[in-house]
Design a protein around this motif. Structure first.
Motif, short mmCIF file in Angstrom:
data_model
loop_
_atom_site.label_atom_id
_atom_site.label_comp_id
_atom_site.label_asym_id
_atom_site.label_seq_id
_atom_site.Cartn_x
_atom_site.Cartn_y
_atom_site.Cartn_z
N ARG A 88 0.57 -1.65 -0.02
CA ARG A 88 0.07 -0.10 0.22
C ARG A 88 1.01 1.49 0.20
O ARG A 88 0.83 2.33 -0.34
CB ARG A 88 -0.78 -0.21 1.25
CG ARG A 88 -2.22 -1.32 0.94
CD ARG A 88 -2.88 -1.53 1.86
NE ARG A 88 -3.94 -2.58 2.11
CZ ARG A 88 -4.54 -3.19 1.68
NH1 ARG A 88 -5.47 -1.89 0.36
NH2 ARG A 88 -5.08 -4.31 1.72
N ILE A 91 1.75 1.70 -3.42
CA ILE A 91 0.45 2.44 -4.34
C ILE A 91 0.23 3.93 -4.23
O ILE A 91 0.41 4.67 -5.16
CB ILE A 91 -0.70 1.47 -4.28
CG1 ILE A 91 -0.72 0.13 -3.97
CG2 ILE A 91 -1.78 2.68 -4.57
CD1 ILE A 91 -2.36 -0.53 -3.77
N SER A 92 0.89 4.10 -2.68
CA SER A 92 0.90 5.56 -3.03
C SER A 92 2.32 6.28 -3.75
O SER A 92 1.54 7.80 -3.69
CB SER A 92 0.71 5.84 -0.94
OG SER A 92 0.79 7.25 -0.77
N ARG A 95 1.32 6.75 -7.08
CA ARG A 95 -0.39 7.65 -7.23
C ARG A 95 0.93 9.35 -7.22
O ARG A 95 0.33 10.26 -7.98
CB ARG A 95 -1.20 7.64 -6.36
CG ARG A 95 -2.04 6.11 -6.77
CD ARG A 95 -2.94 6.52 -5.67
NE ARG A 95 -4.25 7.37 -5.58
CZ ARG A 95 -5.18 7.71 -5.71
NH1 ARG A 95 -5.40 6.94 -6.79
NH2 ARG A 95 -6.02 8.88 -5.79
N THR A 96 1.23 9.59 -5.69
CA THR A 96 2.22 10.30 -5.62
C THR A 96 2.40 11.30 -7.05
O THR A 96 2.64 12.52 -7.78
CB THR A 96 2.72 10.66 -3.88
OG1 THR A 96 2.28 10.45 -3.19
CG2 THR A 96 3.08 12.12 -4.23
N THR A 100 0.00 6.15 -13.35
CA THR A 100 -1.14 6.03 -13.16
C THR A 100 -2.05 4.97 -13.74
O THR A 100 -2.78 4.18 -14.17
CB THR A 100 -2.15 7.11 -12.29
OG1 THR A 100 -2.27 7.65 -14.18
CG2 THR A 100 -2.11 7.98 -11.62
N GLY A 105 -5.36 0.37 -7.87
CA GLY A 105 -5.03 1.04 -6.77
C GLY A 105 -5.80 2.14 -7.49
O GLY A 105 -5.24 3.46 -6.64
N ARG A 106 -5.73 2.26 -8.33
CA ARG A 106 -5.80 3.92 -9.24
C ARG A 106 -6.93 4.42 -8.79
O ARG A 106 -6.96 5.70 -8.16
CB ARG A 106 -5.75 4.13 -10.46
CG ARG A 106 -5.79 4.90 -11.92
CD ARG A 106 -5.59 4.73 -13.05
NE ARG A 106 -5.84 6.30 -13.81
CZ ARG A 106 -6.06 6.18 -15.23
NH1 ARG A 106 -5.67 5.00 -15.39
NH2 ARG A 106 -5.81 7.57 -16.00
N ARG A 107 -8.19 4.01 -8.25
CA ARG A 107 -9.35 4.62 -8.25
C ARG A 107 -8.91 4.70 -7.05
O ARG A 107 -9.26 5.45 -5.94
CB ARG A 107 -10.77 3.66 -8.68
CG ARG A 107 -10.45 4.26 -10.38
CD ARG A 107 -12.00 3.46 -10.32
NE ARG A 107 -11.90 4.06 -12.08
CZ ARG A 107 -11.68 2.91 -12.84
NH1 ARG A 107 -11.84 1.96 -13.07
NH2 ARG A 107 -11.44 3.60 -14.29
N SER A 109 -6.37 3.62 -4.07
CA SER A 109 -5.27 4.20 -3.67
C SER A 109 -5.90 3.00 -2.62
O SER A 109 -5.29 1.73 -3.22
CB SER A 109 -5.60 5.68 -3.32
OG SER A 109 -4.37 5.92 -2.56
N THR A 110 -4.50 3.34 -1.31
CA THR A 110 -4.68 2.24 -0.58
C THR A 110 -5.77 1.64 0.16
O THR A 110 -5.73 0.57 0.42
CB THR A 110 -3.83 2.67 0.71
OG1 THR A 110 -4.99 3.96 1.28
CG2 THR A 110 -2.67 4.13 -0.07
N VAL A 112 -7.57 -0.14 -1.96
CA VAL A 112 -7.68 -1.16 -2.82
C VAL A 112 -7.91 -2.51 -2.14
O VAL A 112 -7.55 -2.98 -1.37
CB VAL A 112 -6.97 -1.48 -3.81
CG1 VAL A 112 -5.27 -1.70 -3.54
CG2 VAL A 112 -7.22 -2.24 -5.01
#
Length: 395
Positions: A88, A91-92, A95-96, A100, A105-107, A109-110, A112
């Protein structure tokens, strides 16, 4: 509830099939309304071993091992929980950084639910990246946690190192470096030799971006006879069986209108069937005994799935005998399809369940079978991009 990880002996294939099945319920065009999914998936495994409709980017085949390696640096913590946390964090970080495209976890996020380690477990095993140990999603118990703690470091010694700052930062995002692409390519080539996947990983065999189906890739022409035959069987099967799916949707459209529903306007399936009949002109009778032999070698259960095989054989016999033209009005073809759907779906059949018919969205499994090709093409593109970067640096 967060996904937990453990090393188990449960069937990778069955877990993967269930996840893909659940995914298909959110993709109306991918549903298996006529019960041919077992054969479809066997073709997918024959052509592209280790792949899945859930796969997004090739670098996850490295990111997942890196997460486990990072978690193992904290032996004082529950390893299943720590791996979950690290995934996770990744994923963060992605995204940051704006990485993407293909991000799991694009939608959500963590938050998912299904993490990359679950999605890529079968591929990691197939390609020999997990050291022969099976990764599976399961509710955590004491024994499973102990197995996880003991085995999280069982990764190949040659595995490329994680980027500096991992997992809080992931340099290159979801793109492969030249070293990573070369390493993954060699792993996959070694474990899938003699398949279309291996052939398309060869230098110079990059699939075209506009190749919507695997048989449209120009590099296919230089494949071995075995691979070209596998692909021709897959193409012929896909073309033939799409007609059954289109006819099923036509029958649904008629029943939908007959019941007085007007929430949606279905596509013109008569026109779609007419176009399909034209494509059938490119399909000649083929050695179906050999086709079944190859598929059963991939999944022996197909051999005992007599009802599915009988339906498939009956449909192909009829459409190859010239019945594709006029399929929309062919009573025998319509009855064959309707009976099959009722057998497969039982009380969930839209042809007998008025509530489900009312909720029909206008298209159910009507797309042509392409055997995970969109996902496979993306993974191949990732690896070829890295390989070509190698050439650029060398130059």
């Amino acid at each position: 509830m967060a996904s937990q990880l453990s090393w188990l002996d449960s069937s990778r294939a069955e877990q993967q099939r269930m996840r893909e099945l659940l995914n298909m319920f959110s993709e109306q065009e991918s549903r298996d309304e006529l019960g041919i999914g077992q054969v479809r998936d066997a073709f997918g495994d024959l052509l592209f071993p280790g792949t899945s409709t859930l796969h997004t980017r090739a670098r996850y085949l490295l990111i997942v091992p890196w997460c486990f390696q990072h978690a193992s640096r904290r032996p004082d913590r529950d390893q299943a929980v720590e791996v979950d946390r690290v995934e996770r964090v990744v994923i963060s970080a992605l995204r940051t950084a704006g990485a993407t495209e293909g991000l799991i976890g694009r939608r959500a996020s963590t938050g998912v639910k299904t993490l990359p380690s679950t999605i890529y477990a079968s591929a990691l095993h197939t390609y020999g990246i997990d050291g022969g140990i099976e990764l599976a999603a399961a509710s955590r118990d004491t024994e499973a946690a102990e197995l996880t703690e003991l085995r999280t470091d069982r990764w190949p010694a040659t595995l490329p190192r994680s980027p500096a700052g991992f997992p809080e930062a992931v340099d290159m995002g979801l793109d492969l470096t030249q070293q990573e692409a070369d390493w993954l390519r060699e792993r996959i080539l070694t474990s899938t030799a003699g398949t279309l996947l291996a052939h398309l990983l060869q230098a110079g065999n990059r699939p075209e971006d506009d190749a919507a189906e695997p048989w449209r890739v120009s590099a296919v022409g230089s494949a071995s006879e075995r691979v070209r035959t596998d692909l021709e069987y897959a193409r012929a099967f896909s073309t033939c069986m799409q007609g059954a799916a289109l006819l099923y949707n036509l029958i649904l459209a008629e029943e939908y209108e007959k019941a007085g529903h007007d929430r949606i306007e279905p596509p013109d399936y008569r026109e779609a069937l007419a176009r399909w009949a034209e494509r059938m002109a490119t399909v000649a009778p083929w050695d179906r005994a050999d086709m079944w032999s190859r598929l059963i070698a991939i999944n022996p259960r197909i051999d005992t799935n007599l009802r599915a095989r009988a339906f498939i054989e009956a449909w192909i016999d009829l459409v190859l005998a010239g019945r594709a033209d006029g399929a929309a009005e062919d009573v025998e073809l319509r009855d064959l399809v309707a009976r099959r759907e009722k057998t497969v779906k039982k009380t969930q059949s839209r042809l007998v369940n008025s509530k489900l018919l009312r909720g029909w969205t206008g298209a159910s499994g009507s797309r042509r079978l392409v055997y995970r090709w969109p996902q496979v093409r993306r993974m191949l593109t990732d690896i070829h991009d890295g390989m070509e970067a190698t050439g650029a640096v060398a130059a």
